[in-house]
Scaffold this motif. Structure first.
Motif, mmCIF file in Angstrom:
data_model
loop_
_atom_site.group_PDB
_atom_site.id
_atom_site.type_symbol
_atom_site.label_atom_id
_atom_site.label_comp_id
_atom_site.label_asym_id
_atom_site.label_seq_id
_atom_site.Cartn_x
_atom_site.Cartn_y
_atom_site.Cartn_z
ATOM 1 N N SER A 148 13.762 -7.128 -1.670
ATOM 2 C CA SER A 148 12.349 -6.670 -1.659
ATOM 3 C C SER A 148 12.408 -5.732 -2.864
ATOM 4 C CB SER A 148 12.169 -5.822 -0.250
ATOM 5 O OG SER A 148 11.054 -4.873 -0.414
ATOM 6 N N ILE A 149 11.213 -5.193 -3.298
ATOM 7 C CA ILE A 149 11.021 -4.428 -4.437
ATOM 8 C C ILE A 149 11.252 -2.767 -3.784
ATOM 9 C CG2 ILE A 149 8.386 -3.913 -4.049
ATOM 10 C CD1 ILE A 149 8.298 -3.749 -7.242
ATOM 11 N N ILE A 166 15.109 -2.573 -4.026
ATOM 12 C CA ILE A 166 15.587 -2.431 -5.228
ATOM 13 C C ILE A 166 15.702 -1.063 -6.052
ATOM 14 C CG2 ILE A 166 14.913 -3.210 -7.712
ATOM 15 C CD1 ILE A 166 14.246 -5.761 -6.752
ATOM 16 N N ARG A 171 13.134 1.071 -13.555
ATOM 17 C CA ARG A 171 12.161 1.669 -13.471
ATOM 18 C C ARG A 171 11.453 2.019 -14.976
ATOM 19 N NH1 ARG A 171 11.480 7.750 -12.417
ATOM 20 N NH2 ARG A 171 12.505 7.949 -14.559
ATOM 21 N N LEU A 218 16.353 -8.352 -13.084
ATOM 22 C CA LEU A 218 15.128 -8.166 -12.761
ATOM 23 C C LEU A 218 14.433 -9.598 -12.617
ATOM 24 C CD1 LEU A 218 13.764 -4.989 -15.117
ATOM 25 C CD2 LEU A 218 13.961 -5.256 -12.701
ATOM 26 N N GLU A 254 15.775 -10.759 -9.405
ATOM 27 C CA GLU A 254 15.091 -10.311 -8.463
ATOM 28 C C GLU A 254 13.409 -10.557 -8.168
ATOM 29 O OE1 GLU A 254 18.160 -6.235 -8.404
ATOM 30 O OE2 GLU A 254 16.181 -6.616 -9.523
ATOM 31 N N LEU A 310 11.029 -9.731 -10.454
ATOM 32 C CA LEU A 310 10.150 -8.802 -10.983
ATOM 33 C C LEU A 310 9.387 -9.074 -12.374
ATOM 34 C CD1 LEU A 310 11.229 -7.293 -8.248
ATOM 35 C CD2 LEU A 310 10.885 -5.145 -9.502
ATOM 36 N N SER A 315 5.256 -10.625 -7.713
ATOM 37 C CA SER A 315 6.549 -10.014 -7.209
ATOM 38 C C SER A 315 6.155 -9.037 -6.099
ATOM 39 C CB SER A 315 7.253 -9.271 -8.333
ATOM 40 O OG SER A 315 6.436 -8.279 -8.835
ATOM 41 N N ALA A 316 4.889 -8.309 -5.987
ATOM 42 C CA ALA A 316 4.722 -7.562 -5.114
ATOM 43 C C ALA A 316 3.168 -7.269 -4.994
ATOM 44 C CB ALA A 316 5.194 -6.131 -5.266
ATOM 45 N N PHE A 372 0.875 -7.308 -8.768
ATOM 46 C CA PHE A 372 1.714 -6.149 -9.606
ATOM 47 C C PHE A 372 1.066 -5.885 -10.845
ATOM 48 C CE2 PHE A 372 5.951 -4.651 -11.124
ATOM 49 C CZ PHE A 372 6.033 -3.329 -10.137
ATOM 50 N N LYS A 425 5.685 -9.763 1.216
ATOM 51 C CA LYS A 425 5.531 -9.083 -0.311
ATOM 52 C C LYS A 425 4.413 -8.050 -0.334
ATOM 53 C CE LYS A 425 6.725 -13.121 -3.177
ATOM 54 N NZ LYS A 425 6.321 -14.085 -4.324
ATOM 55 N N ARG A 446 1.632 1.850 -6.871
ATOM 56 C CA ARG A 446 2.706 1.282 -7.466
ATOM 57 C C ARG A 446 3.472 2.491 -8.186
ATOM 58 N NH1 ARG A 446 0.949 -2.493 -12.518
ATOM 59 N NH2 ARG A 446 0.459 -0.360 -13.328
#
Length: 412
Positions: free
Chosen positions: A3-4, A7, A30, A65, A68, A70, A94-95, A114, A156, A405
């Motif tokens: 999950s973001i 991360i 980030r 990334l 994952e 993202l 991704s989210a 995202f 998500k 975000r």
């Protein structure tokens, strides 16, 4: 796939002290995502230069990334000569962020991905805002229904943002005007209720941030966003940052008490701008005028005068209804006088008009500008640009997702 939230948990947890490697990796991830948010896409070399990190480390982190979920590898750049580098961008899916905007007579709900794109949206869901537990449960039911209907990848959804009118402190997560009967901050109530981090913001500030980041703003950094709706609110951007004030109460433009009347505002005071120039005031003025026998095309659109709402007045004005235009013009004169005071105080680069009333464009803008010219310092008003919101009714939903975000990535 992680999950973001997992991360980036090292940015906010005890791992900051217990595991410096995890913390530094989260910081670099980030920074990479922040670059891609601003620039849309980038190469390894560009990311290395922007983050002041070695190319091997950037390459390793980018691959993480991608694993994952993202970041996406968009392949090689097609133009130019020599060896073509790969270009990378955010993975839109991704989210997801769930944005909920609560108005006095309806709610708007949207899922945004995202990269700030609206994936699903429902507007103008009938709702009557009250500060009661029953009303809050009704709101939660609408949100649950929306999620069931539209969120195929519910896992998500990483955050839920609630935009509310009135006094909201996003730092503490408290709402002081509505849904303030819980023993914990409303933000925590949302988190517990929906199982993802909650976020609470004043509706106008969310609109202001949405417009600043994705709307009509170009290079301006000092901006006033005026929300002309059922009420009148203001969002303040200073040096590119959203300003909330000490307790989250900054921007109560509608409650500037400079009108000489005995009308009691819903805040309990007399003479507030909202008592004569808000959507609620316009609706009351329209009903009173019709009861006095003044004609308007609105009577053909409703069953009774009691059914008239702000949207009827706006539609009538756009269709050249004389009474509707006259009422909006008088409201614009008062709003313009208020904005003139703001210009003298803030000297902003840009003033944006948003909300339902702003959709009448020149009908409301011309009397506002005329009044500003009359009441503000000439050197100040000629130094300020005026624009109508381009995001319209989506400004708050987009702004809320952007704020969520930023909070997720621990961005200022």
């Amino acid at each position: 796939m992680k999950s973001i939230i997992d991360i980036f948990s090292p940015l906010k947890s005890d791992l900051i002290t217990n595991n410096a490697v995890l913390y530094k990796t989260a910081l670099l991830k980030r920074d990479i995502l922040s670059f891609l948010i601003i620039q849309n896409k980038g190469t390894i070399a560009e990311l290395s230069q922007a983050t002041k990190t070695s190319i091997p480390k950037i390459n390793e982190t980018i691959n993480e990334l991608i694993t994952e979920g993202l970041v996406i590898d968009h392949g090689k750049i097609l133009n130019g000569v020599g060896r073509k580098p790969n270009i990378y961008g955010l993975n839109p899916n991704s989210a997801y962020f769930l944005s909920v905007e609560v108005n006095r007579h309806n709610i708007n709900i949207a899922i945004l991905n995202f990269v700030e794109e609206i994936v699903h949206i429902e507007r103008d869901i009938p709702f009557y805002l009250q500060n009661t537990p029953a009303c809050f449960e009704s709101l939660c039911h609408h949100i649950d229904t929306f999620i069931e209907k539209h969120a195929n990848d519910r896992h998500k959804i990483v955050s839920i943002g609630l935009n509310l009118t009135g006094r909201v402190d996003h730092v503490s997560g408290n709402s002081y005007s509505y849904f303030n009967f819980h023993s914990t901050p409303l933000r925590e109530v949302l988190t517990q209720r929906f199982g993802v981090p909650g976020y609470v913001e004043n509706d106008t500030r969310a609109m202001a941030f949405g417009e600043y980041a994705k709307g009509v703003v170009e290079n301006e950094k000092n901006i006033l966003f005026i929300n002309l709706d059922d009420g009148i609110g203001m969002g303040i951007i200073i040096n590119g940052a959203l300003y909330s004030g000490k307790s989250g109460f900054a921007g109560e433009f509608g409650h500037m008490p400079f009108l000489n009347n005995d009308i009691i505002c819903h805040c309990g005071k007399k003479g507030c701008l909202e008592t004569e120039a808000s959507g609620v005031a316009l609706t009351l003025q329209m009903k009173e005028a019709l009861l006095k026998g003044i004609s308007s095309s609105i009577t053909e659109k409703v069953n009774s005068i009691d059914d008239i709402k702000l949207q009827h007045i706006i539609s009538a004005a756009k269709n050249d209804d004389i009474l509707a235009i006259e009422l909006l013009s008088k409201a614009g004169e008062k709003i313009g006088k208020g904005i003139a005071i703001l210009l003298n105080l803030f000297n902003p680069e840009l003033v944006i008009l948003g909300g339902k009333i702003a959709t009448t464009e020149s009908i409301i803008l011309l009397p506002i500008l005329s009044s500003i010219n009359k009441f503000s310092l000439n050197l100040v008003n000629t130094d300020t640009s005026f624009k109508i919101s381009t995001l319209g009714e989506d400004a708050g939903l987009i702004g809320s997702s952007l704020l969520m975000r930023n909070r997720l990535l621990d961005l200022s």
